[in-house]
Enzyme design. Sequence first.
Site, short mmCIF file in Angstrom:
data_model
loop_
_atom_site.label_atom_id
_atom_site.label_comp_id
_atom_site.label_asym_id
_atom_site.label_seq_id
_atom_site.Cartn_x
_atom_site.Cartn_y
_atom_site.Cartn_z
N ILE A 138 0.75 -1.30 -0.46
CA ILE A 138 0.16 -0.70 0.01
C ILE A 138 0.87 1.12 0.16
O ILE A 138 0.49 2.43 -0.31
CB ILE A 138 -0.92 0.24 1.07
CG1 ILE A 138 -2.06 -0.97 1.22
CG2 ILE A 138 -1.56 1.11 1.37
CD1 ILE A 138 -2.45 -1.95 2.33
N GLU A 139 1.69 1.20 0.22
CA GLU A 139 2.61 2.51 1.24
C GLU A 139 3.72 2.47 -0.30
O GLU A 139 3.70 4.08 -0.03
CB GLU A 139 3.95 2.30 1.94
CG GLU A 139 2.50 2.31 3.38
CD GLU A 139 2.60 3.67 3.49
OE1 GLU A 139 2.77 4.56 3.37
OE2 GLU A 139 1.49 3.89 5.11
N SER A 140 3.70 1.37 -0.68
CA SER A 140 5.30 2.20 -1.95
C SER A 140 5.37 1.47 -2.98
O SER A 140 5.89 1.58 -3.63
CB SER A 140 7.02 1.70 -1.26
OG SER A 140 7.01 0.79 -0.60
N TYR A 245 -6.84 3.16 4.30
CA TYR A 245 -5.61 2.97 4.76
C TYR A 245 -6.00 0.41 4.79
O TYR A 245 -5.41 -0.30 4.57
CB TYR A 245 -5.29 3.43 5.56
CG TYR A 245 -4.07 2.91 6.12
CD1 TYR A 245 -2.87 3.41 4.79
CD2 TYR A 245 -3.30 1.98 6.77
CE1 TYR A 245 -1.70 3.09 4.88
CE2 TYR A 245 -2.12 1.34 6.84
CZ TYR A 245 -0.77 2.10 5.93
OH TYR A 245 0.52 1.86 5.78
#
Length: 397
Positions: A138-140, A245
């Site tokens: 999800i982040e990167s 998220y």
Amino acid sequence: MTNRITRQRLLLSVSSTLTALMLCASVQTQASAPTSDFSTKPPTTDTTSSSTYVTHFWDALALEPQNAWSQLRKSFAWQDQQLSAQARVRVDQWIAHYRSSPENIATITQRAAPWLAFITQQVEARNLPGEIALIPFIESSFDPSARSHRGAAGLWQFMPGTGDALGLVRNGHYDGRLDVITSTQAALDYIEMQADQWYEGDLPLSLAAYNAGAGTVNRAVRNAQSQGKSGHYWNLQLPNETMQYVPKLHAIAAIVANPERYNVSLPEIEAEPTFAKVQLSHALTLREASRLLDVEQSALTKLNPGLLNGAIDPRSAQTLLVPDETSHEMIARLSQGEPQSAQVATSAPDTYRVERGDNLSTIAARHNLTQQHIMRLNAIERPDTLQPGQLLTLSDS
């Protein structure tokens, strides 16, 4: 933490069940003395036979080959959770979104290949849900060199201030946010510390705080509770990105848990990390390391994204990652005739003397430990109380 207690009890229950079944298998083997292994004989049709039960048990254990994905699935803890209808809709929307672009999942999961086994091991070591290992998706998009327009960087997308607070060294030669080893330790420390400090072990709330900040989440919890709601993540009104998220994490974990159901193909990834850690006490360029190890420089660059100018300086970082097929003899050549100064990292030393500029996060990352482990061994209540010259115990032995 509530999550840890639940998981530990589950593991104890599973362990006890396996032990009982293995004892049963042992007794049956001694009684019937089979002459061939279970994999080469079809199961008997006599359903009342205990040997059939044992056969099926061992066959079931061998159904799935062990790789990074199967290891990750074993540590999943959220897949059987009963979500509210509203929460389920939010998760299903993201499952549909990911399924609409299977090529993106293929690209991202392929990018995870060097790191997934290592991250899964670190998550498991802390008894955290395996789903946490998918946060970099999800982040990167599992790109350790990723940088956002807001200044976040690395696999775990730390902002500069947050990285500094967690002890991730950042200068013109090295950025600890891009170092997968140190940033992973820092990210898991951060998630655990916030869960313990603010949310009584509630990981979804801690993940929301990881994304939006504890202040934002704490205000949302208070607002929900003032309206008679529980204050759990799914009841909160948060910034849109934070509202998505945890549903995103549930969604991608559901797909990884059962890729066939969602018609998704995952790349083959080894169950063990594909790199070795080498501790260095002297500066070294990746070009020179490439020559000494007989390894492509591009491979070293890919494994060490935190080295900003193609060299490692022990004043900032001491660990160089090399492909795991590199021989120990080649690794010893890094020390220019002094093999003792460059060794594959296998275990932490028993003690460490705190130096000026050290903090608990960097010491933990340097020795492949967790902050909580060091704090427990040394009865440290607050990470910011370290003093230069202080002798830390690093091993239980």
